[in-house]
Write an enzyme that holds these catalytic residues in place. Structure first.
Site, short mmCIF file in Angstrom:
data_model
loop_
_atom_site.label_atom_id
_atom_site.label_comp_id
_atom_site.label_asym_id
_atom_site.label_seq_id
_atom_site.Cartn_x
_atom_site.Cartn_y
_atom_site.Cartn_z
N ASP A 1 34.05 115.12 60.18
CA ASP A 1 34.61 115.78 59.22
C ASP A 1 34.02 117.15 58.41
O ASP A 1 34.49 117.97 58.12
CB ASP A 1 35.25 114.75 57.86
CG ASP A 1 36.16 114.01 58.61
OD1 ASP A 1 36.77 114.29 59.54
OD2 ASP A 1 36.84 113.01 57.86
N ASP B 1 36.99 119.81 47.99
CA ASP B 1 36.94 119.89 46.74
C ASP B 1 35.98 120.85 46.02
O ASP B 1 34.95 121.17 46.73
CB ASP B 1 36.23 118.20 46.21
CG ASP B 1 35.46 117.86 46.90
OD1 ASP B 1 34.30 118.28 47.20
OD2 ASP B 1 35.17 116.49 47.12
N ARG C 1 21.95 114.19 30.65
CA ARG C 1 23.24 114.04 29.53
C ARG C 1 24.54 114.47 30.13
O ARG C 1 24.50 115.02 31.23
CB ARG C 1 22.87 115.30 28.69
CG ARG C 1 21.44 115.13 28.00
CD ARG C 1 21.61 114.24 26.81
NE ARG C 1 22.60 114.81 25.70
CZ ARG C 1 22.02 115.45 24.76
NH1 ARG C 1 20.58 115.79 24.63
NH2 ARG C 1 22.96 115.90 24.00
N ASP D 1 30.21 113.31 33.34
CA ASP D 1 29.24 113.93 34.36
C ASP D 1 29.58 115.07 35.07
O ASP D 1 28.95 115.68 35.75
CB ASP D 1 28.92 112.53 35.25
CG ASP D 1 27.91 111.60 34.96
OD1 ASP D 1 27.60 111.55 33.68
OD2 ASP D 1 27.69 110.59 35.50
N TYR E 1 35.29 112.43 48.00
CA TYR E 1 34.69 112.08 46.90
C TYR E 1 35.50 111.60 45.70
O TYR E 1 35.41 111.04 44.66
CB TYR E 1 33.63 113.51 46.45
CG TYR E 1 32.59 113.16 45.22
CD1 TYR E 1 32.12 112.07 45.16
CD2 TYR E 1 32.61 114.14 44.34
CE1 TYR E 1 31.31 111.92 43.97
CE2 TYR E 1 31.67 113.98 43.32
CZ TYR E 1 30.91 112.67 43.00
OH TYR E 1 30.11 112.77 42.02
N SER F 1 36.15 108.35 45.24
CA SER F 1 35.10 107.49 44.81
C SER F 1 35.07 107.42 43.39
O SER F 1 34.53 106.83 42.41
CB SER F 1 33.79 108.10 45.36
OG SER F 1 33.75 107.81 46.63
#
Lengths: 294, 294, 294, 294
Positions: free
Chosen positions: A73, A148, A158, A177, A190, A193
């Site tokens: 892919d 994406d 952080r 994040d 992604y 996930s």
């Protein structure tokens, strides 16, 4: 046999010599059918044993009426981004492991190509995203994404703060994040996930998925793909934008990332037996139908 | 003052006498502005002290050019379902606690209604779902839903098995407590508790959210609202279909529930300052913008 | 051969005649080794062709030094609950599909039993929960659970409100479809579908998993299994308590469910090669180790 | 007044001058009560206006019988790590915003300290983790963590592969952005954002939370804190270990991170009215008890 496509490009996975065999089979198959083959220059370099004439990506974009992508892919994502300006139909052949986009196996290559060249195929339109980065109001960089656009902390210790706007309306500020802005195509990558939903491939929607958000009610949001989506890095920490996990653009505080649907569709060609849900079931290892069960 | 709406219906929350005060204020406000008020008969019964003439739901549907709903989101859901055949504009006034649909507070009632009657308002279209149940191929019952159609196990000790089809294509078989089929309107209600995404209110999509699925890769799927969605109960256990958490229809094994978008839109009227994302932020208790923070 | 266990019970899955073959093999195997076999009366009824003497559950509890359970995990859950008063070691043989608790396949039956009878086995201790229901302060019913005690709405259209207390300290009030109170054994069953963590089987902890909670920050909480856990139904809606998905107890508003660890451990016997994480990987279909990958 | 603690250390948040006022109040309060105050040297530097004698961290560790930490949870995490070798009791005073660990507000400072100095307090033991990094079998670096040890991809475009072992038993291989190994103390911090459960503060357990795992059945696992946990970076991509989001250690492929419970407990002192669940409710914004509701 008359074929629908007289000029067919081939793009193979880079830096993977195992692609050469399938590309060779495909090349000879097409030549036998009097198709003019345009082999991607980079693919030719990766596979010198093929010993075929090759063209650069721009020439391929101009001349090809169909481009066959051989690889995973990631190879097809890459081809779709690089060919964003022309909507040449793409067909994906995997190297033995079913992909969401590369749905034809090498074993079925000839049968499927027979059908496709005979004009017997399904065509679906998907879309790319275009991300551009503004610093102090100035455009400083841009990229395309088929899966994406991901805004991610760079200094990994952080969380970062991200303001989101849809069509100039303030949506939310998240501490997380990062944030995934995904097409339906990317919704099984992604974004999944990160906790996002699966989005049927033909919908004109985009999903915003916060990555490990501090506030648990910051949930994925599905919005209109025709919106202007803006994400702004709000802290003094540096961040990074990644398109399809492959292209990185650096960000500093207060940079704005403006994300829009690319005006040209990606045209994917599938053999007539293509079934989106069958691929979902296989890739996500869902169980079978009731009557199939013990 | 000339008003856009000459005939305005009022529907109040049932079985809650606290609604009477706001309905009374609204009634007198409208009468003062020479608006012909149509009070819902059930609301009149709940609040006998109002002592006003009332009409049944069908008469209201025929005559009203605007219907003001006083109560919580459940009251507006109910009104939208019962008025599915006519697309009369609806406006929602809450009883002090902001709703997703009842976005006008009693304090702002007069100011907001001034604007609306002066033609100064936002109108958005949403959609209802229509669910019909087939047993051995025969239609046996049906209902509408504005939030969601939920298929749920009835005998609570066991998971049920559910086959799903989109436009006659087999999607998946899940073993779960149930399946939520939700509109964008319902995406912030039960579907959110079940792990579904938030869906921007104007999108023509539906999300299928499995409830406590046995297989973890059975994730929410966003599909086109113009699809025909079919869910089939596959086990010998009995199940139940619930629309908007309010209407229950019994199911036996092999019953098919066919879910489609209702052809008539729900027209929601908001005051000009309405901001969908502001309501999301307030209801989901998201934090404020960066510049607002300490 | 001297065996560790002179008197061995056999309990087979009820209402499933396919269990008869394996029970027969096991029976003859044990008789050959001069073991005194105690066949469960219910199992004997399900499999009349076995034509063996049988004993009731109480006699088995008194006499057996080891009990072999043949069936799925549900059969072993059931045996463990019914034998709560005596901590007779249990060993589980599945009918061809690996279970979390029934980890010996019929093919490996003789080899594994050879090892176990020779005293070469692993023993692990797990625990049961005891749930008792108090109405107006009076004990009205009780049950045991090896996987989980689940409080669930009964009137399925509405969420219920549940107050939770740990050692008489107020923890939270949730609005949800229900609450799962799970042992480590149950953490890979319904609690996992509800979003709970996997808990290593030997820990003395219990996890409380809200089912579809209205508030997204109502997350699973892991607490000490030696705590007294109390859950109170707070609404006028009726609810139900289910133990291991098999035993149902009705609840009305304000009923208290008091959940404690049962004082007697469940002793599970495994063949020496038993590996908890291997079973986890197989059951949850995790991928293999890095060196195994292509 | 005789006080339990004759020698009391003070550690204030670094690089935040707003801490000076509260430290000053605390200092004068303690001096008035004839307590020997040991001010942290770094805190003295941040707040030169305090004009007090100060000691280095080692001297404080030797002499203090109690250490008062003024700041946010990060300041207390830092103090606990730096004092790992001595189990001096710690008490946390926040700067106006309730912390999980700094549970005393400046307003309640004197009342709470009166109680604590009078010996009227609750003491609870928590634990630190110790992480050490092995490269080719050699120990190359180490750190402590009170919240969590996080293994995270460094090259952000790609997932990393991580092998996990518990007490030398292979558990799983995950493809993910990273893995959080969290104490109960850390379970309400980053691990919660990653989808982990809340773990009651006194349990001797650790939770392993995969960050955005590729395989959806790779769920958080709760294990015994007395286990040896090993995580191994399995790809050619570089990764990083972060302790409490504050200390970074670089990793290359095949590095092993060995994580164990630190042998010395962290002793936290709370005023008598301390209620762990009350803090949870406040910090996670859970709703109130049923009888408090409208």
């Amino acid at each position: 046999m008359t074929t629908t496509f007289k000029n067919v490009g081939i793009i193979g996975k880079y830096n993977d010599s195992s692609v050469g065999e399938t590309v060779g089979v495909l090349y000879r198959y097409l030549v036998e059918r009097q198709v003019n083959v345009l082999l991607d220059a980079g693919t030719a370099q990766t596979n010198p044993e093929l010993d075929m004439p090759s063209v650069d990506r721009d020439s391929m974009a101009e001349q090809a009426e169909l481009i066959v992508v051989v690889g995973g892919d990631g190879t097809l994502l890459n081809a779709a981004r690089s060919l964003a300006q022309v909507s040449v139909p793409l067909v994906g052949i995997n190297l033995g492991r079913l992909g969401f986009l590369t749905d034809i196996s090498p074993d079925a290559l000839k049968d499927c190509m027979d059908e496709i060249l005979a004009g017997n195929y399904l065509e679906e339109e998907r879309f790319l995203l275009h991300a551009s980065i503004l610093r102090n109001g100035e455009h400083i960089s841009e990229s395309h994404a088929f899966n994406d656009v991901v805004l991610h902390k760079w200094d990994i210790a952080r969380m970062i703060e991200i303001d989101t706007y849809i069509d100039d309306k303030y949506v939310s500020t998240i501490r997380a994040d990062g944030l995934i802005v995904s097409t339906p195509t990317g919704s099984t990558a992604y974004a999944l996930s990160g906790g996002g939903p699966i989005i049927q491939s033909n919908l004109e929607t985009v999903v915003l998925v916060p990555i490990c958000p501090h506030t648990m009610s910051n949930r994925p949001i599905v919005v209109d793909a025709n919106s202007k989506i803006e994400v702004v890095v709000g802290t003094s920490h540096s961040a990074q934008v990644t398109c399809d996990g492959q292209i990185n653009l650096g960000l500093v505080a207060h940079d704005r990332v403006v994300i829009k649907k690319h005006p040209n569709p990606v045209r994917l060609i599938h053999p007539p037996a293509y079934d989106y849900f069958e691929i979902l079931r296989a890739k996500l290892r869902w169980g079978g139908r009731l009557e199939d069960k013990g």
